[in-house]
Design a protein around this motif. Sequence first.
Motif, PDB file in Angstrom:
ATOM      1  N   SER A  62      -7.675  -0.576  -4.800  1.00 42.90           N
ATOM      2  CA  SER A  62      -6.391  -0.281  -3.904  1.00 42.90           C
ATOM      3  C   SER A  62      -6.472   0.980  -3.296  1.00 42.90           C
ATOM      4  O   SER A  62      -6.352   1.256  -2.120  1.00 42.90           O
ATOM      5  CB  SER A  62      -5.325  -0.693  -4.427  1.00 42.90           C
TER       6      SER A  62
ATOM      7  N   GLN B  74      -6.734   2.741   0.348  1.00 47.51           N
ATOM      8  CA  GLN B  74      -5.559   3.434   1.182  1.00 47.51           C
ATOM      9  C   GLN B  74      -6.296   4.545   1.643  1.00 47.51           C
ATOM     10  O   GLN B  74      -5.910   5.439   2.686  1.00 47.51           O
ATOM     11  CB  GLN B  74      -4.427   3.536   0.176  1.00 47.51           C
TER      12      GLN B  74
ATOM     13  N   VAL C 176      -4.971  -6.519  -5.519  1.00 48.67           N
ATOM     14  CA  VAL C 176      -6.257  -5.802  -5.566  1.00 48.67           C
ATOM     15  C   VAL C 176      -6.405  -4.712  -6.813  1.00 48.67           C
ATOM     16  O   VAL C 176      -5.305  -4.086  -7.019  1.00 48.67           O
ATOM     17  CB  VAL C 176      -6.527  -5.141  -4.303  1.00 48.67           C
TER      18      VAL C 176
ATOM     19  N   ALA D  64       0.978  -1.252  -0.008  1.00 48.94           N
ATOM     20  CA  ALA D  64       0.282   0.037   0.126  1.00 48.94           C
ATOM     21  C   ALA D  64       0.784   1.160   0.116  1.00 48.94           C
ATOM     22  O   ALA D  64       1.084   1.922   1.001  1.00 48.94           O
ATOM     23  CB  ALA D  64      -0.952   0.166   1.275  1.00 48.94           C
TER      24      ALA D  64
ATOM     25  N   LEU E 233      -3.301  -5.722  -0.422  1.00 51.29           N
ATOM     26  CA  LEU E 233      -3.653  -5.201  -1.666  1.00 51.29           C
ATOM     27  C   LEU E 233      -2.718  -5.625  -2.913  1.00 51.29           C
ATOM     28  O   LEU E 233      -2.934  -5.017  -3.987  1.00 51.29           O
ATOM     29  CB  LEU E 233      -3.437  -3.737  -1.414  1.00 51.29           C
TER      30      LEU E 233
END
Length: 356
Positions: free
Chosen positions: A128, A132, A123, A13, A120
């Motif tokens: 994503s 976040q 993802v 992330a 993630l």
Amino acid sequence: MAVDTSLPSRPDAPILNAFVGHIEAVLAKLVKAVGDGSAKSITVDGLQGLGESQLKDGDLVTKYHAQQSDATKYRDDLNSLDSNIAQIASKSADVSNTVTTEVEGLVKNVKGIIADVPNLTDVPLPRSIELQITAIDKIDKEVDKTAKAVSDAYEALDDHAGKITDPESDHSGSAPNSIGSGNQFPAYTGSGGNGRNTSGPAGLGNGANAQPIGGGQKVTAKKIYDYLISKGFTPAQAAGILGNMQVESGFDTGAYNPGEGAIGLCQWEGGRRANLEAFAASQGRSVTDWQTQVDFMIHELKGSESSAYGHLTSASSAGAAAAAFDQYYERSSGEARGQRVANANSIASSMAGVAA
């Protein structure tokens, strides 16, 4: 034992990771600055009698034994000063420990938010980013709550100190004029904020006589105070602003710092100075007109400096308002913050006793 401000890394992330890394660095510096949460309160009892012992151990009584009444007064004043210092020191320790406790809670909550974000790696990018940003919003709310708690602790300390120095205060056990010539705070010191004015306004400091914006107006604090009240500011907020202006410019609209190119009541510089000049031109008024400068300050507070305005309006006392205005609007080094607070408390007291 120092607070552990380390936060988990999330390589999957990157947006969240960068945000968390910044918070981690800031919290580490904050904890280092305020201590490890073990600050000890200095009690009044612990300082009791120190003033008297200084007189006994020194040569004041020996040299001036004929002036016994004066010696007695100084002894009482010293003991009263000890008491006041102890009370402030106690509150200061409370603030330090409050910061540590709040940071511990913040770190715990942030860790929980980070842990709640799923892996993630696989993802899709839009989702994503959404996850976040949602996590960052949650962390931001936690930071806001922590900042509010720390601010409340600081304001409590500032309010307590104000009661000790305010001659009109009903604070019991204090001697407002301990060892001094009354409760008059020093006048303009030439220590600036936006312009970090170290030489002072024209005619008040050394080497600051240049007036590239033309002759300024020396306006009274009362005029600005009344004008701010008419614009919806509270007495505490108005006094807090004036406490800063007194340090920044001595209430001289032509105050100029050649080293920074800063001008005016609040020592605007750079882009903010250019905005002031453009604002004055758009109004068809002189840039040195005091109402123009105050109107521009209000314009900034309601616009580009809305964050500073929020902190100012949250302040519950003149001293707290002065500190907020300095930190968030002037953004000075903070070295003269105590003077700004003292000025604001003095102005608030004097304005309260002046008929409208």
